[in-house]
Design a protein around this motif. Structure first.
Motif, PDB file in Angstrom:
ATOM      1  N   GLU A 147       0.827  -1.213   0.000  1.00  0.00           N
ATOM      2  CA  GLU A 147       0.000   0.000   0.000  1.00  0.00           C
ATOM      3  C   GLU A 147       0.858   1.258   0.000  1.00  0.00           C
ATOM      4  O   GLU A 147       0.573   2.224  -0.716  1.00  0.00           O
ATOM      5  CB  GLU A 147      -0.920   0.003   1.217  1.00  0.00           C
ATOM      6  N   GLU A 148       1.945   1.239   0.781  1.00  0.00           N
ATOM      7  CA  GLU A 148       2.812   2.412   0.855  1.00  0.00           C
ATOM      8  C   GLU A 148       3.552   2.648  -0.459  1.00  0.00           C
ATOM      9  O   GLU A 148       3.862   3.786  -0.811  1.00  0.00           O
ATOM     10  CB  GLU A 148       3.807   2.239   2.009  1.00  0.00           C
ATOM     11  N   ASP A 149       3.844   1.561  -1.212  1.00  0.00           N
ATOM     12  CA  ASP A 149       4.462   1.710  -2.527  1.00  0.00           C
ATOM     13  C   ASP A 149       3.521   2.437  -3.482  1.00  0.00           C
ATOM     14  O   ASP A 149       3.946   3.303  -4.267  1.00  0.00           O
ATOM     15  CB  ASP A 149       4.813   0.344  -3.117  1.00  0.00           C
ATOM     16  N   ARG A 150       2.265   2.080  -3.437  1.00  0.00           N
ATOM     17  CA  ARG A 150       1.270   2.720  -4.306  1.00  0.00           C
ATOM     18  C   ARG A 150       1.111   4.194  -3.939  1.00  0.00           C
ATOM     19  O   ARG A 150       0.919   5.057  -4.814  1.00  0.00           O
ATOM     20  CB  ARG A 150      -0.068   1.991  -4.198  1.00  0.00           C
ATOM     21  N   HIS A 151       1.186   4.499  -2.649  1.00  0.00           N
ATOM     22  CA  HIS A 151       1.131   5.893  -2.203  1.00  0.00           C
ATOM     23  C   HIS A 151       2.319   6.674  -2.761  1.00  0.00           C
ATOM     24  O   HIS A 151       2.167   7.807  -3.232  1.00  0.00           O
ATOM     25  CB  HIS A 151       1.120   5.942  -0.671  1.00  0.00           C
ATOM     26  N   ALA A 152       3.492   6.071  -2.724  1.00  0.00           N
ATOM     27  CA  ALA A 152       4.689   6.719  -3.258  1.00  0.00           C
ATOM     28  C   ALA A 152       4.572   6.931  -4.771  1.00  0.00           C
ATOM     29  O   ALA A 152       4.992   7.967  -5.302  1.00  0.00           O
ATOM     30  CB  ALA A 152       5.925   5.891  -2.935  1.00  0.00           C
ATOM     31  N   LEU A 153       3.992   5.963  -5.470  1.00  0.00           N
ATOM     32  CA  LEU A 153       3.799   6.097  -6.918  1.00  0.00           C
ATOM     33  C   LEU A 153       2.871   7.271  -7.226  1.00  0.00           C
ATOM     34  O   LEU A 153       3.144   8.079  -8.123  1.00  0.00           O
ATOM     35  CB  LEU A 153       3.225   4.800  -7.495  1.00  0.00           C
ATOM     36  N   LYS A 154       1.775   7.392  -6.490  1.00  0.00           N
ATOM     37  CA  LYS A 154       0.844   8.513  -6.711  1.00  0.00           C
ATOM     38  C   LYS A 154       1.544   9.846  -6.469  1.00  0.00           C
ATOM     39  O   LYS A 154       1.324  10.818  -7.186  1.00  0.00           O
ATOM     40  CB  LYS A 154      -0.360   8.369  -5.785  1.00  0.00           C
ATOM     41  N   LEU A 155       2.401   9.868  -5.461  1.00  0.00           N
ATOM     42  CA  LEU A 155       3.159  11.084  -5.160  1.00  0.00           C
ATOM     43  C   LEU A 155       4.073  11.444  -6.327  1.00  0.00           C
ATOM     44  O   LEU A 155       4.147  12.602  -6.749  1.00  0.00           O
ATOM     45  CB  LEU A 155       3.980  10.866  -3.885  1.00  0.00           C
ATOM     46  N   ALA A 156       4.754  10.446  -6.868  1.00  0.00           N
ATOM     47  CA  ALA A 156       5.676  10.679  -7.985  1.00  0.00           C
ATOM     48  C   ALA A 156       4.935  11.105  -9.244  1.00  0.00           C
ATOM     49  O   ALA A 156       5.441  11.919 -10.034  1.00  0.00           O
ATOM     50  CB  ALA A 156       6.492   9.424  -8.255  1.00  0.00           C
ATOM     51  N   GLN A 157       3.751  10.570  -9.453  1.00  0.00           N
ATOM     52  CA  GLN A 157       2.983  10.873 -10.661  1.00  0.00           C
ATOM     53  C   GLN A 157       2.479  12.314 -10.684  1.00  0.00           C
ATOM     54  O   GLN A 157       2.100  12.821 -11.732  1.00  0.00           O
ATOM     55  CB  GLN A 157       1.805   9.908 -10.787  1.00  0.00           C
ATOM     56  N   GLN A 158       2.497  12.977  -9.533  1.00  0.00           N
ATOM     57  CA  GLN A 158       2.043  14.365  -9.468  1.00  0.00           C
ATOM     58  C   GLN A 158       3.047  15.334 -10.081  1.00  0.00           C
ATOM     59  O   GLN A 158       2.690  16.458 -10.431  1.00  0.00           O
ATOM     60  CB  GLN A 158       1.764  14.756  -8.010  1.00  0.00           C
ATOM     61  N   GLU A 159       4.284  14.892 -10.213  1.00  0.00           N
ATOM     62  CA  GLU A 159       5.319  15.747 -10.797  1.00  0.00           C
ATOM     63  C   GLU A 159       5.698  15.234 -12.188  1.00  0.00           C
ATOM     64  O   GLU A 159       5.737  14.034 -12.430  1.00  0.00           O
ATOM     65  CB  GLU A 159       6.566  15.753  -9.899  1.00  0.00           C
ATOM     66  N   LYS A 160       5.971  16.169 -13.106  1.00  0.00           N
ATOM     67  CA  LYS A 160       6.359  15.791 -14.460  1.00  0.00           C
ATOM     68  C   LYS A 160       7.863  15.526 -14.471  1.00  0.00           C
ATOM     69  O   LYS A 160       8.672  16.401 -14.762  1.00  0.00           O
ATOM     70  CB  LYS A 160       5.993  16.896 -15.445  1.00  0.00           C
ATOM     71  N   THR A 161       8.225  14.307 -14.131  1.00  0.00           N
ATOM     72  CA  THR A 161       9.626  13.929 -14.045  1.00  0.00           C
ATOM     73  C   THR A 161       9.820  12.572 -14.699  1.00  0.00           C
ATOM     74  O   THR A 161       8.852  11.805 -14.863  1.00  0.00           O
ATOM     75  CB  THR A 161      10.086  13.875 -12.568  1.00  0.00           C
ATOM     76  N   ASN A 162      11.036  12.284 -15.098  1.00  0.00           N
ATOM     77  CA  ASN A 162      11.349  10.969 -15.634  1.00  0.00           C
ATOM     78  C   ASN A 162      11.309   9.961 -14.487  1.00  0.00           C
ATOM     79  O   ASN A 162      12.088  10.074 -13.538  1.00  0.00           O
ATOM     80  CB  ASN A 162      12.728  10.987 -16.284  1.00  0.00           C
ATOM     81  N   LEU A 163      10.420   8.997 -14.583  1.00  0.00           N
ATOM     82  CA  LEU A 163      10.194   8.065 -13.473  1.00  0.00           C
ATOM     83  C   LEU A 163      10.720   6.678 -13.829  1.00  0.00           C
ATOM     84  O   LEU A 163      10.301   6.070 -14.818  1.00  0.00           O
ATOM     85  CB  LEU A 163       8.701   8.001 -13.146  1.00  0.00           C
ATOM     86  N   ILE A 164      11.659   6.206 -13.010  1.00  0.00           N
ATOM     87  CA  ILE A 164      12.258   4.878 -13.184  1.00  0.00           C
ATOM     88  C   ILE A 164      11.917   4.033 -11.965  1.00  0.00           C
ATOM     89  O   ILE A 164      12.024   4.497 -10.824  1.00  0.00           O
ATOM     90  CB  ILE A 164      13.789   4.991 -13.346  1.00  0.00           C
ATOM     91  N   LEU A 165      11.493   2.808 -12.211  1.00  0.00           N
ATOM     92  CA  LEU A 165      11.158   1.894 -11.118  1.00  0.00           C
ATOM     93  C   LEU A 165      12.351   1.006 -10.806  1.00  0.00           C
ATOM     94  O   LEU A 165      12.941   0.391 -11.692  1.00  0.00           O
ATOM     95  CB  LEU A 165       9.958   1.020 -11.489  1.00  0.00           C
ATOM     96  N   LEU A 166      12.706   0.940  -9.527  1.00  0.00           N
ATOM     97  CA  LEU A 166      13.752   0.033  -9.061  1.00  0.00           C
ATOM     98  C   LEU A 166      13.122  -1.064  -8.217  1.00  0.00           C
ATOM     99  O   LEU A 166      12.357  -0.778  -7.289  1.00  0.00           O
ATOM    100  CB  LEU A 166      14.787   0.784  -8.215  1.00  0.00           C
ATOM    101  N   ILE A 167      13.419  -2.302  -8.549  1.00  0.00           N
ATOM    102  CA  ILE A 167      12.955  -3.436  -7.755  1.00  0.00           C
ATOM    103  C   ILE A 167      14.158  -3.935  -6.954  1.00  0.00           C
ATOM    104  O   ILE A 167      15.036  -4.615  -7.491  1.00  0.00           O
ATOM    105  CB  ILE A 167      12.367  -4.556  -8.636  1.00  0.00           C
ATOM    106  N   ASN A 168      14.212  -3.572  -5.691  1.00  0.00           N
ATOM    107  CA  ASN A 168      15.369  -3.845  -4.855  1.00  0.00           C
ATOM    108  C   ASN A 168      15.244  -5.208  -4.154  1.00  0.00           C
ATOM    109  O   ASN A 168      14.190  -5.820  -4.135  1.00  0.00           O
ATOM    110  CB  ASN A 168      15.524  -2.730  -3.813  1.00  0.00           C
ATOM    111  N   LYS A 169      16.352  -5.628  -3.598  1.00  0.00           N
ATOM    112  CA  LYS A 169      16.454  -6.845  -2.784  1.00  0.00           C
ATOM    113  C   LYS A 169      16.195  -8.113  -3.594  1.00  0.00           C
ATOM    114  O   LYS A 169      15.596  -9.078  -3.114  1.00  0.00           O
ATOM    115  CB  LYS A 169      15.511  -6.772  -1.570  1.00  0.00           C
ATOM    116  N   ILE A 170      16.681  -8.115  -4.848  1.00  0.00           N
ATOM    117  CA  ILE A 170      16.515  -9.324  -5.654  1.00  0.00           C
ATOM    118  C   ILE A 170      17.379 -10.465  -5.115  1.00  0.00           C
ATOM    119  O   ILE A 170      17.160 -11.627  -5.456  1.00  0.00           O
ATOM    120  CB  ILE A 170      16.841  -9.066  -7.145  1.00  0.00           C
ATOM    121  N   ASP A 171      18.347 -10.116  -4.269  1.00  0.00           N
ATOM    122  CA  ASP A 171      19.175 -11.160  -3.642  1.00  0.00           C
ATOM    123  C   ASP A 171      18.374 -12.006  -2.670  1.00  0.00           C
ATOM    124  O   ASP A 171      18.789 -13.110  -2.303  1.00  0.00           O
ATOM    125  CB  ASP A 171      20.364 -10.535  -2.915  1.00  0.00           C
ATOM    126  N   LYS A 172      17.214 -11.512  -2.258  1.00  0.00           N
ATOM    127  CA  LYS A 172      16.363 -12.249  -1.328  1.00  0.00           C
ATOM    128  C   LYS A 172      15.466 -13.259  -2.038  1.00  0.00           C
ATOM    129  O   LYS A 172      14.833 -14.108  -1.394  1.00  0.00           O
ATOM    130  CB  LYS A 172      15.470 -11.280  -0.540  1.00  0.00           C
TER     131      LYS A 172
END
Length: 297
Positions: A102-127
């Motif tokens: 849920e908090e990830d989706r909140h962060a995405l909505k926050l980012a979508q409010q600004e006109k910026t180049n948006l890159i998604l990072l999927i971290n902790k792939i070592d897990k």
């Protein structure tokens, strides 16, 4: 033909404890942002600066964003994270290989409010025990937003971090240097010392104490060979004071020793630390107190 020099700001956004500070330290090549297993370790906006002959990437490490926060300090951290996006040329939205929360989706909505180049990072792939789990997550993520790129990586061991670094310059504008060559952060010695002490408190105390602690540098003297710092650890209850100090002062001494050793390595000079623990009820909801210790600029 010589490539034009590029420079710009790259905001790192995500929920608490997703790995933003670990990624920043990995890219810069030195520890400039404190880390711990506790969420919300980062409370301030912090710049990490990576300069080469072709570009200067200025990373903005932000506090973890979380919806519905009532405490004043959490509201400040959310505002700090949101403000970092305003001037960003690129926003790195970080989630983990566990998938969208849920908090990830909140962060995405926050980012979508600004006109910026948006890159998604999927971290902790070592897990991940099964790397095939990544493909469905990448596909699902691509349906949520038209990201400029989706990059799986591990900030902790560095796996695929270079792929991120390689792709970022193309999204930065042509610009002269924005910070002097060789500078790696915008924060001074006082901030580094207080944050290092706070990190060692978190690591020493584990789950024994909540986040209601802060560190304030009362006095700082620096020479070419020596640093002397007096610091107050603020807590909200007398019972918390006893936990931090420990039996016969053992825990506080341990925190001081670990902080001193790391600071001596960082500053390459001798460090003397004196720590005191004081109580200020509800400091994290007190605007005057938050301003005095640097949470409100």
């Amino acid at each position: 033909m010589t490539k034009a020099f590029r420079a710009g700001f790259i905001a790192i956004l995500g929920r608490p404890n997703v790995g933003k500070s670990t990624l920043l330290n990995r890219i810069i090549g030195k520890k400039i942002s404190i880390t711990s297993s506790k969420p919300q370790t980062t409370r301030h906006r912090l710049l990490g600066i990576n300069t080469t002959e072709e570009y200067q990437m200025i990373f903005v490490d932000t506090p973890g964003v979380h919806p519905g926060s009532k405490r004043y300090i959490n509201q400040i951290m959310n505002k700090t994270a949101a403000n970092a996006l305003i001037d960003a040329d690129v926003t790195l939205l970080m989630i983990t290989s566990e998938g969208w929360k849920e908090e990830d989706r909140h962060a995405l909505k926050l980012a979508q409010q600004e006109k910026t180049n948006l890159i998604l990072l999927i971290n902790k792939i070592d897990k991940l025990k099964n790397k095939n789990q990544l493909l469905p997550l990448i596909e699902y993520s691509s349906q949520l937003h038209n990201f400029k790129a989706i990059i799986p990586l591990s900030a902790s061991d560095g796996n695929n971090v270079q792929s991120l670094v390689d792709v970022l310059p193309e999204y930065l504008p042509e610009s002269p240097l924005l910070f002097p060559e060789g500078q790696t952060t915008d924060k001074g010695a006082q901030f580094i010392i207080s944050e290092t002490i706070r990190e060692k408190l978190f690591r020493q105390l584990h789950n024994e104490i909540p986040y209601a602690l802060a560190v304030e540098i009362q006095q700082l003297e620096m020479t070419e060979s020596l640093i002397r710092a007096d610091a107050i650890v603020w807590v909200e209850k007398n019972s918390q004071k006893g936990i931090i100090i420990g039996k016969k002062g053992e825990k506080l001494r341990t925190v001081g020793t670990h902080a001193r050793e790391e600071l001596e390595s960082y500053f390459e000079r001798k460090v003397f630390l004196q720590l005191w623990v004081k109580v200020r009820e509800n400091w994290s909801d007190d605007a005057v107190m938050l301003r005095s210790i640097g949470y409100i600029e």
